[in-house]
Scaffold this motif. Structure first.
Motif, mmCIF file in Angstrom:
data_model
loop_
_atom_site.group_PDB
_atom_site.id
_atom_site.type_symbol
_atom_site.label_atom_id
_atom_site.label_comp_id
_atom_site.label_asym_id
_atom_site.label_seq_id
_atom_site.Cartn_x
_atom_site.Cartn_y
_atom_site.Cartn_z
ATOM 1 N N MET A 1 0.837 -1.190 0.000
ATOM 2 C CA MET A 1 0.000 0.000 0.000
ATOM 3 C C MET A 1 0.879 1.250 0.000
ATOM 4 S SD MET A 1 -3.105 0.829 2.526
ATOM 5 C CE MET A 1 -3.613 2.493 2.818
ATOM 6 N N ALA A 2 0.503 2.216 -0.783
ATOM 7 C CA ALA A 2 1.266 3.456 -0.893
ATOM 8 C C ALA A 2 1.221 4.221 0.425
ATOM 9 C CB ALA A 2 0.700 4.320 -2.004
ATOM 10 N N GLN A 3 2.375 4.756 0.779
ATOM 11 C CA GLN A 3 2.433 5.548 1.995
ATOM 12 C C GLN A 3 3.005 6.921 1.674
ATOM 13 O OE1 GLN A 3 4.736 3.922 5.208
ATOM 14 N NE2 GLN A 3 4.089 5.498 6.623
ATOM 15 N N ILE A 4 2.135 7.919 1.725
ATOM 16 C CA ILE A 4 2.544 9.299 1.496
ATOM 17 C C ILE A 4 3.130 9.820 2.805
ATOM 18 C CG2 ILE A 4 1.805 11.618 0.866
ATOM 19 C CD1 ILE A 4 1.480 9.678 -1.444
ATOM 20 N N LYS A 5 4.345 10.322 2.718
ATOM 21 C CA LYS A 5 5.000 10.891 3.897
ATOM 22 C C LYS A 5 5.061 12.402 3.735
ATOM 23 C CE LYS A 5 7.707 6.880 5.059
ATOM 24 N NZ LYS A 5 8.951 6.411 5.618
ATOM 25 N N ARG A 6 5.247 13.058 4.867
ATOM 26 C CA ARG A 6 5.341 14.520 4.884
ATOM 27 C C ARG A 6 6.589 14.928 5.646
ATOM 28 N NH1 ARG A 6 0.056 17.239 4.402
ATOM 29 N NH2 ARG A 6 0.885 18.942 5.616
ATOM 30 N N MET A 7 7.202 15.970 5.147
ATOM 31 C CA MET A 7 8.330 16.573 5.844
ATOM 32 C C MET A 7 8.139 18.081 5.737
ATOM 33 S SD MET A 7 12.222 15.367 5.261
ATOM 34 C CE MET A 7 13.224 16.788 4.976
ATOM 35 N N GLU A 8 8.310 18.782 6.833
ATOM 36 C CA GLU A 8 8.099 20.223 6.833
ATOM 37 C C GLU A 8 9.367 20.954 7.252
ATOM 38 O OE1 GLU A 8 4.761 21.237 9.317
ATOM 39 O OE2 GLU A 8 3.336 20.314 7.957
ATOM 40 N N CYS A 9 9.532 22.125 6.690
ATOM 41 C CA CYS A 9 10.582 23.016 7.167
ATOM 42 C C CYS A 9 9.994 24.424 7.153
ATOM 43 C CB CYS A 9 11.849 22.916 6.325
ATOM 44 S SG CYS A 9 11.626 22.950 4.561
ATOM 45 N N GLN A 10 10.383 25.212 8.115
ATOM 46 C CA GLN A 10 9.865 26.568 8.181
ATOM 47 C C GLN A 10 10.947 27.517 8.651
ATOM 48 O OE1 GLN A 10 6.364 26.031 10.611
ATOM 49 N NE2 GLN A 10 7.459 26.534 12.471
ATOM 50 N N LEU A 11 10.778 28.766 8.270
ATOM 51 C CA LEU A 11 11.738 29.780 8.677
ATOM 52 C C LEU A 11 11.056 31.130 8.732
ATOM 53 C CD1 LEU A 11 13.932 31.002 5.784
ATOM 54 C CD2 LEU A 11 12.364 29.133 5.411
ATOM 55 N N GLU A 12 11.607 31.991 9.571
ATOM 56 C CA GLU A 12 11.124 33.356 9.673
ATOM 57 C C GLU A 12 11.918 34.202 8.697
ATOM 58 O OE1 GLU A 12 11.099 34.863 13.697
ATOM 59 O OE2 GLU A 12 10.475 32.897 14.473
ATOM 60 N N ILE A 13 11.206 35.087 7.995
ATOM 61 C CA ILE A 13 11.863 36.002 7.063
ATOM 62 C C ILE A 13 11.461 37.433 7.402
ATOM 63 C CG2 ILE A 13 12.034 34.275 5.217
ATOM 64 C CD1 ILE A 13 9.607 35.755 3.884
ATOM 65 N N LYS A 14 12.178 38.383 6.795
ATOM 66 C CA LYS A 14 11.902 39.796 7.068
ATOM 67 C C LYS A 14 10.948 40.411 6.052
ATOM 68 C CE LYS A 14 16.224 40.426 9.481
ATOM 69 N NZ LYS A 14 17.570 40.938 9.459
ATOM 70 N N SER A 15 10.820 39.793 4.864
ATOM 71 C CA SER A 15 9.923 40.315 3.826
ATOM 72 C C SER A 15 8.465 40.153 4.241
ATOM 73 C CB SER A 15 10.131 39.559 2.509
ATOM 74 O OG SER A 15 11.433 39.728 2.027
ATOM 75 N N SER A 16 7.610 40.996 3.669
ATOM 76 C CA SER A 16 6.174 40.856 3.941
ATOM 77 C C SER A 16 5.657 39.580 3.282
ATOM 78 C CB SER A 16 5.399 42.063 3.404
ATOM 79 O OG SER A 16 5.266 41.980 1.996
#
Length: 152
Positions: A1-16
């Motif tokens: 069975m197919a297994q969709i995985k997730r990976m997240e990355c986030q960062l704060e920026i100065k632009s609007s």
């Protein structure tokens, strides 16, 4: 069975949030200028314009120190939530992954913004390592675009 995985990355920026989101949504053709250390070139190969849903673009980029290429389709745009879903349709990354979506979401935060990249993928097999180098690429790309936008 197919297994969709997730990976997240986030960062704060100065632009609007609006300015940053607009750069990714409507200015893909300028990305080699905005992030020239990692985005080498981009070409519109299908569709009515750079910012139209279903447009397909050919990217040449550096991830993990290696030059790679891929074709991606801008699958869905949500202006209200500042979200774009990109679906990879071809390229080296598809040798290791059966499917791949990159989802960009930009949220206002203080005087700047919070950028979140979510990678949804299905590995070709269990021996394929997690795509950490692509998360690092997306984070570096966002930092480069932020720096460019702050200096124009």
């Amino acid at each position: 069975m197919a297994q969709i995985k997730r990976m997240e990355c986030q960062l704060e920026i100065k632009s609007s949030a609006d300015k940053f989101f607009d750069a990714y949504k409507t200015k893909a053709q300028l990305m080699p200028k905005m992030a020239n250390q990692i985005v080498r070139d981009v070409k519109l190969v299908e569709g009515s314009g750079w910012d139209s849903e279903s447009s397909v673009r050919q990217w040449y980029f550096v991830a993990g120190g290696k030059l790679e290429t891929c074709k991606e389709m801008m699958e869905k745009v949500d202006d209200k939530d500042r979200t774009v879903v990109y679906k990879l349709v071809e390229g080296e990354i598809m040798k290791a992954f059966k499917s791949w979506n990159s989802i960009l979401n930009v949220m206002p935060m203080g005087e700047g913004s919070l950028v979140k990249w979510t990678m949804e993928f299905e590995k070709q097999n269990d021996d394929v390592p997690d795509p950490v180098k692509y998360g690092e690429f997306l984070t570096t790309w966002a930092k480069n675009v932020d720096t460019y936008l702050l200096n124009v």
